[in-house]
Design a protein around this motif. Sequence first.
Motif, PDB file in Angstrom:
ATOM      1  N   ARG A 241      -2.143   5.142 -11.058  1.00 39.76           N
ATOM      2  CA  ARG A 241      -2.683   4.791  -9.739  1.00 39.76           C
ATOM      3  C   ARG A 241      -3.356   5.958  -9.028  1.00 39.76           C
ATOM      4  N   SER A 242      -2.976   7.185  -9.358  1.00 41.39           N
ATOM      5  CA  SER A 242      -3.621   8.334  -8.716  1.00 41.39           C
ATOM      6  C   SER A 242      -5.079   8.466  -9.133  1.00 41.39           C
ATOM      7  N   GLU A 243      -5.477   7.782 -10.203  1.00 41.90           N
ATOM      8  CA  GLU A 243      -6.856   7.849 -10.684  1.00 41.90           C
ATOM      9  C   GLU A 243      -7.774   6.828 -10.014  1.00 41.90           C
ATOM     10  N   THR A 244      -7.215   5.982  -9.148  1.00 34.95           N
ATOM     11  CA  THR A 244      -7.967   4.923  -8.448  1.00 34.95           C
ATOM     12  C   THR A 244      -8.858   4.124  -9.402  1.00 34.95           C
TER      13      THR A 244
ATOM     14  N   GLY B  54      -9.327  -4.018  -9.790  1.00 36.59           N
ATOM     15  CA  GLY B  54      -7.886  -3.918  -9.646  1.00 36.59           C
ATOM     16  C   GLY B  54      -7.122  -5.196  -9.877  1.00 36.59           C
TER      17      GLY B  54
ATOM     18  N   ARG C 116       0.827  -1.203   0.000  1.00 35.65           N
ATOM     19  CA  ARG C 116       0.000   0.000   0.000  1.00 35.65           C
ATOM     20  C   ARG C 116       0.865   1.259   0.000  1.00 35.65           C
TER      21      ARG C 116
ATOM     22  N   ARG D 199     -10.435   0.940 -11.078  1.00 34.33           N
ATOM     23  CA  ARG D 199     -10.761  -0.436 -10.683  1.00 34.33           C
ATOM     24  C   ARG D 199     -10.988  -1.347 -11.882  1.00 34.33           C
TER      25      ARG D 199
ATOM     26  N   LEU E 296       0.797   3.997  -3.075  1.00 30.25           N
ATOM     27  CA  LEU E 296       0.419   5.391  -2.848  1.00 30.25           C
ATOM     28  C   LEU E 296       1.596   6.348  -2.995  1.00 30.25           C
TER      29      LEU E 296
END
Length: 396
Positions: free
Chosen positions: A202-205, A226, A16, A207, A20
Amino acid sequence: MLTHSNPLIKKQIYDRISFLGTVSKADLMSEFPLTSSSMTRLLEEMTSRGLIVISGLGSSTGGRKPILFQTNPKHRFVFGLEISRIYSVLGLYDLHLNPLSQARWKMDDRMTPDVLADSVANTAKAFLTEHGITSADILGIGIGAVGPLDHRNGIILEPEWFPAPSWRHVPICTMLEERLGIPAMLDNGANTALIGEHWALRSETIRHALYVHAGVNIRSAAMSEGRILRGAADTEGAIGQMIIQMDGPKLRNKGNSGALEAFVSVPALEERVRAELIAGRISVLSGEAPDRVNFAALVDALSQNDSLVMEQFTKTAVCLGTGLANLINALHPEYVVLGGPLVSAHPLVFDIAVEVAKKNAYHYPEYNPLFTQGQLTDTAVATGAALMVLQHWPID
């Protein structure tokens, strides 16, 4: 309540932090079922082992500024390898997936599996010497390859269109493990490309995502919640057998009649242009022997706005958009990443394919996925392959 000594929770927290980039203890506490003291002990342990480092202080709303953590990029290193029909690429990465060195080989008729494995091993060792790294510092090598594959046993099965002979039932993981003395992991290149692009975005989350590579054939990968979607068989090339015209042509008399790859692939494009030249169509390629007109010549002619070549690239893009619409209506991704030499040949291919896909997407514009050529583009496969090794690294 889990304890900080649980290996699984350690790995999850490390992953994680890695995903992040920079986090505080409070950020992690909101996601993991640990007490404050257990989380503190775990972060202290990981810091003392060099797995993570303190990267500064965060902003405060009135109290103490929180300590920020990130993974230590120099704690270990990882290789990522792409094996494709046109070229293969090796990259050395730190744990933030920063590329440190890269090499590329043209996959001509001399590049047999043994020649490639020797080239990769010799180059990888040269990279280690260049950066003062030992093999003990390397987590492993991830491989993203053209399928079909037996990825569990590390074997490239029976891929088509390789220029060199003997690319059949190749135990590529064993070959590289023996030469390098490090673990090797294999997955198809579409999957590793999507893994890499998902990480880059990854900053766009995100899925739910779809990746489609248009080149010598059509390859695809999909992600839900994901995670890479997998079936009972390695099916990265199955999209190419999607039927878009009943009783249509076959590509070189193989596969389904009217399959997508008979309209959207480098060999199909070359065959159509050659047929038009033989029929007497005027083009900047008219002086060439039709059987010598290849993809590189087509890209060059397209850059000159040749009407015949532009017409055929446009047809390719329309058919690609039709295939995309079929996939989008079945999978409903948030992001659609398009890659490969056909897409990168000229902006019109991407633009037309997206326009056709949107026009035929069910519930558009209410449902409106984002189309992109990705962040990593031609390094996506190798970067995702390296990330695959990092994701499977048991930090204990």
